[in-house]
Scaffold this active site. Structure first.
Site, PDB file in Angstrom:
ATOM      1  N   ARG A 102      -6.664  -2.646  20.983  1.00 20.89           N
ATOM      2  CA  ARG A 102      -7.877  -3.407  21.287  1.00 20.89           C
ATOM      3  C   ARG A 102      -9.046  -2.480  21.583  1.00 20.89           C
ATOM      4  O   ARG A 102     -10.128  -2.930  21.934  1.00 20.89           O
ATOM      5  CB  ARG A 102      -7.632  -4.381  22.429  1.00 20.89           C
ATOM      6  CG  ARG A 102      -6.618  -5.424  22.001  1.00 20.89           C
ATOM      7  CD  ARG A 102      -6.685  -6.716  22.775  1.00 20.89           C
ATOM      8  NE  ARG A 102      -5.601  -7.557  22.296  1.00 20.89           N
ATOM      9  CZ  ARG A 102      -4.332  -7.428  22.688  1.00 20.89           C
ATOM     10  NH1 ARG A 102      -4.007  -6.524  23.585  1.00 20.89           N
ATOM     11  NH2 ARG A 102      -3.399  -8.211  22.189  1.00 20.89           N
ATOM     12  N   HIS A 139      -3.424   4.299  12.478  1.00 24.20           N
ATOM     13  CA  HIS A 139      -4.139   3.029  12.305  1.00 24.20           C
ATOM     14  C   HIS A 139      -5.216   2.916  13.376  1.00 24.20           C
ATOM     15  O   HIS A 139      -4.952   3.105  14.554  1.00 24.20           O
ATOM     16  CB  HIS A 139      -3.146   1.857  12.394  1.00 24.20           C
ATOM     17  CG  HIS A 139      -3.686   0.556  11.886  1.00 24.20           C
ATOM     18  ND1 HIS A 139      -4.862   0.005  12.349  1.00 24.20           N
ATOM     19  CD2 HIS A 139      -3.219  -0.297  10.935  1.00 24.20           C
ATOM     20  CE1 HIS A 139      -5.083  -1.140  11.707  1.00 24.20           C
ATOM     21  NE2 HIS A 139      -4.103  -1.347  10.841  1.00 24.20           N
ATOM     22  N   TYR A 195      -7.913  -2.610  15.976  1.00 20.47           N
ATOM     23  CA  TYR A 195      -8.320  -3.813  15.232  1.00 20.47           C
ATOM     24  C   TYR A 195      -9.770  -4.197  15.499  1.00 20.47           C
ATOM     25  O   TYR A 195     -10.431  -4.803  14.663  1.00 20.47           O
ATOM     26  CB  TYR A 195      -7.463  -5.016  15.661  1.00 20.47           C
ATOM     27  CG  TYR A 195      -6.031  -4.923  15.274  1.00 20.47           C
ATOM     28  CD1 TYR A 195      -5.663  -4.474  14.009  1.00 20.47           C
ATOM     29  CD2 TYR A 195      -5.032  -5.308  16.162  1.00 20.47           C
ATOM     30  CE1 TYR A 195      -4.331  -4.401  13.649  1.00 20.47           C
ATOM     31  CE2 TYR A 195      -3.700  -5.234  15.804  1.00 20.47           C
ATOM     32  CZ  TYR A 195      -3.350  -4.784  14.552  1.00 20.47           C
ATOM     33  OH  TYR A 195      -2.045  -4.712  14.203  1.00 20.47           O
ATOM     34  N   HIS A 207      -9.462  -1.289   9.136  1.00 21.16           N
ATOM     35  CA  HIS A 207      -9.896  -2.546   8.530  1.00 21.16           C
ATOM     36  C   HIS A 207     -11.393  -2.409   8.254  1.00 21.16           C
ATOM     37  O   HIS A 207     -12.153  -2.138   9.192  1.00 21.16           O
ATOM     38  CB  HIS A 207      -9.642  -3.710   9.486  1.00 21.16           C
ATOM     39  CG  HIS A 207      -8.184  -3.928   9.788  1.00 21.16           C
ATOM     40  ND1 HIS A 207      -7.737  -4.911  10.621  1.00 21.16           N
ATOM     41  CD2 HIS A 207      -7.073  -3.287   9.347  1.00 21.16           C
ATOM     42  CE1 HIS A 207      -6.412  -4.872  10.686  1.00 21.16           C
ATOM     43  NE2 HIS A 207      -5.985  -3.888   9.927  1.00 21.16           N
ATOM     44  N   GLU A 217      -8.096  -0.617   4.326  1.00 23.51           N
ATOM     45  CA  GLU A 217      -6.960  -1.522   4.162  1.00 23.51           C
ATOM     46  C   GLU A 217      -7.397  -2.773   3.395  1.00 23.51           C
ATOM     47  O   GLU A 217      -8.469  -3.325   3.645  1.00 23.51           O
ATOM     48  CB  GLU A 217      -6.376  -1.907   5.527  1.00 23.51           C
ATOM     49  CG  GLU A 217      -5.160  -2.822   5.399  1.00 23.51           C
ATOM     50  CD  GLU A 217      -4.338  -2.942   6.684  1.00 23.51           C
ATOM     51  OE1 GLU A 217      -4.642  -2.252   7.677  1.00 23.51           O
ATOM     52  OE2 GLU A 217      -3.383  -3.746   6.664  1.00 23.51           O
ATOM     53  N   ASP A 221      -1.855  -3.747   1.822  1.00 25.20           N
ATOM     54  CA  ASP A 221      -0.994  -4.549   2.691  1.00 25.20           C
ATOM     55  C   ASP A 221      -0.510  -5.763   1.887  1.00 25.20           C
ATOM     56  O   ASP A 221      -1.319  -6.581   1.441  1.00 25.20           O
ATOM     57  CB  ASP A 221      -1.788  -4.984   3.932  1.00 25.20           C
ATOM     58  CG  ASP A 221      -0.926  -5.693   4.962  1.00 25.20           C
ATOM     59  OD1 ASP A 221      -0.238  -6.658   4.586  1.00 25.20           O
ATOM     60  OD2 ASP A 221      -0.938  -5.277   6.131  1.00 25.20           O
ATOM     61  N   HIS A 273      -1.416  -9.175   3.331  1.00 24.56           N
ATOM     62  CA  HIS A 273      -2.853  -9.452   3.218  1.00 24.56           C
ATOM     63  C   HIS A 273      -3.254  -9.849   1.794  1.00 24.56           C
ATOM     64  O   HIS A 273      -3.975 -10.821   1.608  1.00 24.56           O
ATOM     65  CB  HIS A 273      -3.669  -8.228   3.645  1.00 24.56           C
ATOM     66  CG  HIS A 273      -3.510  -7.887   5.097  1.00 24.56           C
ATOM     67  ND1 HIS A 273      -4.111  -6.791   5.659  1.00 24.56           N
ATOM     68  CD2 HIS A 273      -2.822  -8.504   6.092  1.00 24.56           C
ATOM     69  CE1 HIS A 273      -3.804  -6.743   6.949  1.00 24.56           C
ATOM     70  NE2 HIS A 273      -3.007  -7.765   7.241  1.00 24.56           N
ATOM     71  N   HIS A 333       1.501  -1.147   3.285  1.00 28.10           N
ATOM     72  CA  HIS A 333       2.048  -1.901   4.408  1.00 28.10           C
ATOM     73  C   HIS A 333       2.957  -2.962   3.815  1.00 28.10           C
ATOM     74  O   HIS A 333       2.491  -3.843   3.095  1.00 28.10           O
ATOM     75  CB  HIS A 333       0.929  -2.570   5.208  1.00 28.10           C
ATOM     76  CG  HIS A 333       0.168  -1.630   6.095  1.00 28.10           C
ATOM     77  ND1 HIS A 333      -1.051  -1.950   6.641  1.00 28.10           N
ATOM     78  CD2 HIS A 333       0.481  -0.386   6.541  1.00 28.10           C
ATOM     79  CE1 HIS A 333      -1.465  -0.925   7.400  1.00 28.10           C
ATOM     80  NE2 HIS A 333      -0.561   0.032   7.343  1.00 28.10           N
ATOM     81  N   ASP A 335      -3.341 -14.120   7.188  1.00 20.51           N
ATOM     82  CA  ASP A 335      -2.899 -12.872   7.827  1.00 20.51           C
ATOM     83  C   ASP A 335      -1.944 -13.092   9.002  1.00 20.51           C
ATOM     84  O   ASP A 335      -2.258 -12.751  10.137  1.00 20.51           O
ATOM     85  CB  ASP A 335      -4.119 -12.031   8.265  1.00 20.51           C
ATOM     86  CG  ASP A 335      -3.707 -10.639   8.755  1.00 20.51           C
ATOM     87  OD1 ASP A 335      -2.500 -10.302   8.704  1.00 20.51           O
ATOM     88  OD2 ASP A 335      -4.597  -9.896   9.201  1.00 20.51           O
ATOM     89  N   HIS A 394       1.918 -11.983   9.599  1.00 20.34           N
ATOM     90  CA  HIS A 394       3.049 -11.256   9.001  1.00 20.34           C
ATOM     91  C   HIS A 394       4.372 -11.943   9.335  1.00 20.34           C
ATOM     92  O   HIS A 394       4.549 -12.416  10.451  1.00 20.34           O
ATOM     93  CB  HIS A 394       3.110  -9.824   9.528  1.00 20.34           C
ATOM     94  CG  HIS A 394       1.855  -9.041   9.293  1.00 20.34           C
ATOM     95  ND1 HIS A 394       1.768  -7.699   9.548  1.00 20.34           N
ATOM     96  CD2 HIS A 394       0.640  -9.398   8.807  1.00 20.34           C
ATOM     97  CE1 HIS A 394       0.555  -7.264   9.240  1.00 20.34           C
ATOM     98  NE2 HIS A 394      -0.158  -8.290   8.789  1.00 20.34           N
ATOM     99  N   GLU A 410       5.166  -3.679   9.107  1.00 22.76           N
ATOM    100  CA  GLU A 410       4.391  -4.169  10.262  1.00 22.76           C
ATOM    101  C   GLU A 410       4.823  -5.601  10.530  1.00 22.76           C
ATOM    102  O   GLU A 410       4.003  -6.499  10.678  1.00 22.76           O
ATOM    103  CB  GLU A 410       2.895  -4.175   9.946  1.00 22.76           C
ATOM    104  CG  GLU A 410       2.286  -2.843   9.622  1.00 22.76           C
ATOM    105  CD  GLU A 410       0.820  -2.986   9.216  1.00 22.76           C
ATOM    106  OE1 GLU A 410       0.522  -3.816   8.327  1.00 22.76           O
ATOM    107  OE2 GLU A 410       0.000  -2.284   9.804  1.00 22.76           O
TER     108      GLU A 410
HETATM  109 ZN    ZN Z   1      -2.233  -8.064   9.013  1.00 17.33          ZN
HETATM  110 FE    FE Z   2      -1.503  -3.921   7.553  1.00 10.74          FE
HETATM  111 FE    FE Z   3      -3.973  -3.191   9.574  1.00 11.36          FE
END
Ligand code: ZN
Ligand code: FE
Ligand code: FE
Length: 278
Positions: free
Chosen positions: A37, A67, A70, A107, A142, A176, A179, A211, A224, A226, A256
């Site tokens: 975060r 990564h 987010y 992202h 991504e 991904d 995604h 991913h 989105d 997973h 993921e």
């Molecule tokens: Zn995702």
């Molecule tokens: Fe991903």
């Molecule tokens: Fe991601």
């Protein structure tokens, strides 16, 4: 050999993550550069980084993948959010130089009402400000599900960003599976077509990592969420075709999926079982 790992985190540091990867049969892993975060980042101990490097060499690891948080948004309508995102990414890339890792995935961002074109412009501008000539790290965009005002749900959008980046040797893509399936690309019935579209629009030489995720939602849902491998709408058959496809099979794959360490171990075993040695 299949290059596969999963997303890991550890309060005990980087070597501990490497050891956890080994424990579950992985030969790579993905990690957050800081709290997902977007909090402050813990200092990297030189010894810890050296120990991870040694472990990776001893066990022939595939490249590990960082990564970004987010919350990092280079194309928010709020200038403060953009400034903060740039500072965070700059700091992340600086820290990357201390790690035995040179792939940094993020992202692209959400334009929050400004429109796709403005969003892409802001992302390009930020990347050109942040990426330096001397960094060893390759920054990966991504592929996204196209949720809300997210940029990167279409291959064309990623292509437009890449076209604007000055340091062409420092930019790539992380695909991904959840995604792009949610984004409307038919990985189940037309994998060859999706790969051809990627190649024609972006170029397969830009594709550095995958991913590997199943999806809780149907194709084109732009959601989105997973799912565990084999428990979603992509399914084990399609995911097996992905890890075996001649254009993809040598890339590193990162799970993921919603799992703890044991669950990841089982999925890694499952994917290895489905991998056909060349
Ligand atoms: Zn995702
Ligand atoms: Fe991903
Ligand atoms: Fe991601």
């Amino acid at each position: 050999m299949l290059k596969i790992g999963c997303h890991l985190s550890s309060s005990k540091g980087y070597e501990a993550m490497g050891r956890n990867a080994l424990k579950i049969g992985a030969n790579t892993f993905q990690f957050f550069t800081r709290n997902p975060r977007g909090g402050s980042a813990a200092e990297i101990s030189r010894k810890d980084a050296d120990n991870l490097k040694k472990l990776m060499e001893e066990h022939s690891f595939a490249p590990i993948l960082a990564h970004a948080p987010y919350t990092l948004n280079l194309c928010s309508a709020k200038p403060d959010t953009r400034r903060f995102a740039k500072a965070m990414m700059k700091d992340d890339l600086c820290r990357m130089e201390q790690l035995p890792a040179y792939l940094y995935n993020f992202h692209p961002g959400s334009h929050t009402g400004q429109g796709v074109d403005t969003g892409i412009e802001q992302i390009v501008e930020a990347l050109n400000e942040i990426i330096t000539e001397d960094q060893q790290t390759i920054v990966l965009l991504e592929t996204m599900a196209g949720k809300g005002s997210e940029i990167g749900g279409r291959f064309e959008e990623l292509r437009a960003i890449i076209d604007g980046v000055e340091r062409q040797d420092k930019i790539g893509v992380c695909l991904d599976t959840c995604h792009i399936f949610d984004g409307g690309y038919d990985l189940v019935n037309d994998l060859d077509g999706v790969i051809a579209a990627f190649d024609n629009t972006i170029g397969l030489d830009r594709l550095k990592t995958i991913h590997l995720n199943d999806s809780m939602n149907p194709k084109g849902s732009h959601k989105d969420r997973h799912a565990k491998i084999g428990e979603g709408n992509i399914g084990i058959e399609a995911l097996s075709r992905i890890i075996n496809h001649p254009a993809l099979r040598d890339l590193p794959f990162y799970l993921e999926t919603p799992n703890e360490l044991d669950g990841y171990g089982n999925e890694i075993k499952l994917m290895k079982h489905h991998y056909i040695p060349s």
